[in-house]
Design a protein around this motif. Structure first.
Motif, PDB file in Angstrom:
ATOM      1  N   ARG A  19       0.834  -1.206   0.000  1.00 12.58           N
ATOM      2  CA  ARG A  19       0.000   0.000   0.000  1.00 12.58           C
ATOM      3  C   ARG A  19       0.870   1.258   0.000  1.00 12.58           C
ATOM      4  O   ARG A  19       0.553   2.233  -0.690  1.00 12.58           O
ATOM      5  N   HIS A  20       1.966   1.249   0.768  1.00 12.38           N
ATOM      6  CA  HIS A  20       2.849   2.423   0.805  1.00 12.38           C
ATOM      7  C   HIS A  20       3.511   2.658  -0.554  1.00 12.38           C
ATOM      8  O   HIS A  20       3.651   3.802  -1.001  1.00 12.38           O
ATOM      9  N   VAL A  21       3.935   1.562  -1.203  1.00 12.00           N
ATOM     10  CA  VAL A  21       4.548   1.713  -2.531  1.00 12.00           C
ATOM     11  C   VAL A  21       3.547   2.316  -3.509  1.00 12.00           C
ATOM     12  O   VAL A  21       3.869   3.249  -4.269  1.00 12.00           O
ATOM     13  N   ARG A  22       2.337   1.811  -3.498  1.00 12.70           N
ATOM     14  CA  ARG A  22       1.327   2.336  -4.421  1.00 12.70           C
ATOM     15  C   ARG A  22       1.020   3.792  -4.145  1.00 12.70           C
ATOM     16  O   ARG A  22       0.791   4.582  -5.078  1.00 12.70           O
TER      17      ARG A  22
ATOM     18  N   ARG B  50       6.510  -8.343  -6.607  1.00 11.24           N
ATOM     19  CA  ARG B  50       6.600  -7.542  -7.828  1.00 11.24           C
ATOM     20  C   ARG B  50       6.092  -6.119  -7.601  1.00 11.24           C
ATOM     21  O   ARG B  50       6.642  -5.156  -8.165  1.00 11.24           O
ATOM     22  N   ALA B  51       5.072  -5.976  -6.759  1.00  8.62           N
ATOM     23  CA  ALA B  51       4.525  -4.641  -6.502  1.00  8.62           C
ATOM     24  C   ALA B  51       5.560  -3.736  -5.852  1.00  8.62           C
ATOM     25  O   ALA B  51       5.584  -2.522  -6.104  1.00  8.62           O
ATOM     26  N   LEU B  52       6.441  -4.301  -5.020  1.00  7.53           N
ATOM     27  CA  LEU B  52       7.461  -3.495  -4.361  1.00  7.53           C
ATOM     28  C   LEU B  52       8.505  -2.959  -5.337  1.00  7.53           C
ATOM     29  O   LEU B  52       9.206  -1.997  -5.035  1.00  7.53           O
TER      30      LEU B  52
ATOM     31  N   LEU C 159       1.577   9.396  -5.792  1.00  9.01           N
ATOM     32  CA  LEU C 159       1.947  10.760  -5.426  1.00  9.01           C
ATOM     33  C   LEU C 159       3.184  11.256  -6.180  1.00  9.01           C
ATOM     34  O   LEU C 159       3.543  12.428  -6.080  1.00  9.01           O
ATOM     35  N   GLY C 160       3.840  10.365  -6.907  1.00  6.81           N
ATOM     36  CA  GLY C 160       5.073  10.737  -7.588  1.00  6.81           C
ATOM     37  C   GLY C 160       6.231  10.934  -6.631  1.00  6.81           C
ATOM     38  O   GLY C 160       7.171  11.681  -6.925  1.00  6.81           O
TER      39      GLY C 160
END
Length: 327
Positions: free
Chosen positions: A154-157, A183-185, A162-163
């Motif tokens: 969630r933090h990565v997304r 992979r999301a990280l 937010l750029g």
């Protein structure tokens, strides 16, 4: 540059085993292990990866924002962190769960066996990073270190949305991540931190080759213990930075977190990757000589002496303005 460090906050229960773990294992019975090992020492210390990194950054003169979840028993560690320059406004306090616990034993060869109880860390998934940063003054760089896996993703997304540049530091949580989470990280972090074993594990978890991982990160920093560290970027020559030698090694716990703190501090000062790796190694060498992950004190002149001994006086020119006279 303001750094927000997300991740675990914990209390460490550190024990010393006066023999070798390997001597206690029977090769023919590794499928059925039932051991009770008598340790000689127990130290209870403040810990958690995010808290350790934030402590190191604060000890180097920065004011990092700590983001994570803890229990009501966090009060003593909160005072300690604030005294060392850490902004704890990003810590969520659970109404029902204790702060996470890390229980670890170290043998005479500096091998470790540890267990981690998540406790309140499980509530980190309920932290809305965007809202938190808006409330606490924002950040220029976000570190996503070991935490509740859903929170890490969630933090990565949130950073991508937010750029915001971010650092991926999954370390011991790699073993818990499924392929989609791993992979999301790697959604184009500015830096990826691993040790050598984790460098292989992240390829196994993602199903991507080393070159495919490099294609998704700005730089891949791999720590190699006494072998130093390497910094790899796609299409560029890998930089190898020797480790700063420590005196008598007391406990390796937290050395990797200290390396990250030194590296990130140098980045916040606008220094190059090699300077960052050197400072990270110097801070890690101090921690190796300490028992506990937030018990050390940094002295700028001592760090410069360690750096000069390993890399020569010429390697200090960019670090002297930041470390000279700091105590």
């Amino acid at each position: 540059m303001r750094v927000a460090v997300t991740g675990s906050i914990a209390e460490d229960h550190l024990m010393s085993f006066p023999n070798r773990f390997a001597d206690q294992l029977i090769a023919e019975r590794l499928d059925r292990i039932s051991l009770s090992l008598l340790t000689e020492e127990l130290e209870i210390r403040h810990g958690g990866v995010a808290a350790n990194i934030a402590f190191g950054l604060g000890s180097l003169g920065l004011t990092p924002l700590l983001v994570g979840a803890a229990g009501a028993d966090f009060a003593a560690q909160e005072v300690w962190l604030k005294e060392h320059g850490v902004d704890t406004a990003g810590v969520r306090i659970s109404d029902t769960l204790h702060t996470a616990r890390f229980v670890c034993a170290t043998d005479t060869d500096q091998n470790q066996i540890g267990f981690f109880y998540a406790g309140a860390m499980a509530e980190a998934r309920d932290i809305d990073l965007a809202q938190l940063l808006e409330r606490t003054g924002g950040a220029d760089l976000v570190v996503v270190s070991p935490d509740d896996p859903e929170a890490m993703v969630r933090h990565v997304r949130a950073c991508v949305r937010l750029g915001l540049p971010f650092v991926a530091d999954p370390s011991q949580q790699l073993a818990r991540l499924d392929r989609a989470q791993a992979r999301a990280l790697l959604d184009h972090p500015r830096y990826l931190f691993t040790n050598e074993y984790e460098a292989l594990l992240i390829q196994e978890r993602t199903g991507w080759t080393e070159q495919q991982v490099l294609g998704r990160v700005g730089a891949w920093v791999t720590t190699q213990g006494a072998g130093g560290s390497r910094i790899t970027r796609a299409g560029r020559t890998t930089a190898h930075v020797p480790a700063v030698g420590a005196g008598a090694a007391v406990d390796p716990t937290g050395a990797g977190d200290a390396y990250r703190a030194g590296f990130l501090a140098a980045l916040s000062w606008g220094l190059a990757d090699e300077d960052a790796a050197r400072l990270g190694s110097a801070v890690a060498s101090v921690v190796l000589e300490s028992s506990g992950t937030q018990t050390y004190a940094l002295d700028g002149d001592d760090l410069l002496d360690r750096l000069a001994t390993t890399y020569g006086a010429g390697a200090l020119k960019h670090l002297v303005p930041w470390l000279g006279g700091r105590s």
